[in-house]
Design a protein around this motif. Sequence first.
Motif, PDB file in Angstrom:
ATOM      1  N   SER A  52      19.104 -15.935  51.632  1.00 53.95           N
ATOM      2  CA  SER A  52      18.885 -15.712  50.173  1.00 53.95           C
ATOM      3  C   SER A  52      17.263 -15.123  50.285  1.00 53.95           C
ATOM      4  O   SER A  52      17.140 -14.035  49.336  1.00 53.95           O
ATOM      5  N   LEU A  53      16.472 -15.743  50.791  1.00 56.97           N
ATOM      6  CA  LEU A  53      15.027 -15.530  50.585  1.00 56.97           C
ATOM      7  C   LEU A  53      14.224 -14.983  51.824  1.00 56.97           C
ATOM      8  O   LEU A  53      13.064 -14.701  51.575  1.00 56.97           O
ATOM      9  N   SER A  54      14.971 -14.910  52.847  1.00 56.94           N
ATOM     10  CA  SER A  54      14.206 -14.415  54.258  1.00 56.94           C
ATOM     11  C   SER A  54      14.824 -13.244  54.591  1.00 56.94           C
ATOM     12  O   SER A  54      15.756 -12.652  53.904  1.00 56.94           O
ATOM     13  N   SER A  55      14.417 -12.403  55.802  1.00 59.04           N
ATOM     14  CA  SER A  55      15.118 -11.274  56.097  1.00 59.04           C
ATOM     15  C   SER A  55      16.182 -11.502  57.173  1.00 59.04           C
ATOM     16  O   SER A  55      16.675 -10.787  57.633  1.00 59.04           O
ATOM     17  N   VAL A  56      16.348 -12.718  57.020  1.00 59.42           N
ATOM     18  CA  VAL A  56      17.700 -13.146  58.121  1.00 59.42           C
ATOM     19  C   VAL A  56      18.971 -12.887  57.309  1.00 59.42           C
ATOM     20  O   VAL A  56      19.075 -13.161  56.311  1.00 59.42           O
ATOM     21  N   LYS A  57      19.846 -12.372  58.110  1.00 61.25           N
ATOM     22  CA  LYS A  57      21.268 -11.884  57.427  1.00 61.25           C
ATOM     23  C   LYS A  57      22.246 -13.363  57.389  1.00 61.25           C
ATOM     24  O   LYS A  57      21.836 -14.495  58.270  1.00 61.25           O
ATOM     25  N   ALA A  58      22.933 -13.528  56.340  1.00 57.52           N
ATOM     26  CA  ALA A  58      23.737 -14.492  56.350  1.00 57.52           C
ATOM     27  C   ALA A  58      24.530 -15.034  57.703  1.00 57.52           C
ATOM     28  O   ALA A  58      24.546 -16.204  58.159  1.00 57.52           O
TER      29      ALA A  58
END
Length: 396
Positions: free
Chosen positions: A297-303
């Motif tokens: 939700s807060l970084s650019s990593v996808k779920a």
Amino acid sequence: MSRLILKNIETIVSGDIKRPLLKGDAILIEEGKIAGIGRFDDLKPGRNDTLIDCAGTTVTPGLIDSHCHPVLGDFTPRQKQLGFLESQLHGGVTTTISAGEVHLPGRPKDPAGTKALAILAAKSFANFRPGGQKVLGGAVILEKGLTKRDFEEMAAEGVRTVGEVGLGSIKNPAEAAPMVQWARDAGMVVMMHTGGTSIPGSSTVTADMVIQTDPDIVSHINGGPTAVSMEEVEKLVRETTLALEIVHCGNPKVAVEAANLCVEAKALDRIIIGNDAPSGTGVIPLGILRVIAHLASLSSVKAEEAVCMATGNCARIHRLPRGLIAEGREADLVIMDTPMGSIGSNALAAMEAGDVPAVAMVLVDGEIVVPKSRNTPPPVRKPLVARSWRGDDGEE
Ligand SMILES: [Zn+2]
């Protein structure tokens, strides 16, 4: 042969960060191992198969907690709680890895006692599955006086890991580096505490100390609980190829910044996710899911990438035959969905909205060990078990 098929899956997360999502709506399990992934009809369902109708939910590999401090049994002296491991299984964790049994009251620090504890913890957890969960126990703590022969002996008795370097009496890289080499020669995976001092008696570890010691895993790059500076994080990301662990009981701001840096550096395959509980922060049964939702939700990593960090990445670094939805892997799986009331339309969308997903069912080696989580919110869609083909279509 016992066959189980999971069908009506909306999303399959592979655990492989190079290819996080798989095509298909069904998974075949034979004798506790994954035997096929694809369209339901292509898996040739038979009359004697057990079926789980996943009702449009998401299936992921069982989560792997890369950082736990158990002692023996399902009890933590640190927070005086029973059943914390079984409780974490209800948060989707099917494998927990010890980072050192440091909380044993009166823990011995001489070589004989240190070895004995590591071997005892490794062997007792090999025989004990709290609630069905697999625990990799027996992470030896580096203490003065241990020899190359000791590491060979421990490895032969089932000790596979070195707990966080820095928690024992071996503190500086000059003393630690040869032991790390002996451990690695014996086939062990080495973790190293990184960041501020966690409790009285342990020590502060800088990025340079980690680089000089050369472990396999930078334990809690976001601090446990106090983080190194972002300059040091950057050094560890850009100047090493070490595995980088992000933990729940660490610094949440540095977790996000370190994850963003790894996206930029194309280093997502190096990130693993741990809880670092029990610790002074407490016992957090949903810790791994909370880190996944935090990063998604807060970084650019996808779920789906965050899920792979907590599954396939960790299995690869610890050489475990699970953590992927792939043929031949142990069938440790989580069926999850968006929790009731979330704005997310499915489990992955819920994570990206910052919600902890609902654990609807957990399987270990193809057996249902949690039919419904008691710790997450309830799922919108509920998987249903049909004991056999006949039961499923209502024929006799
Ligand atoms: Zn630590």
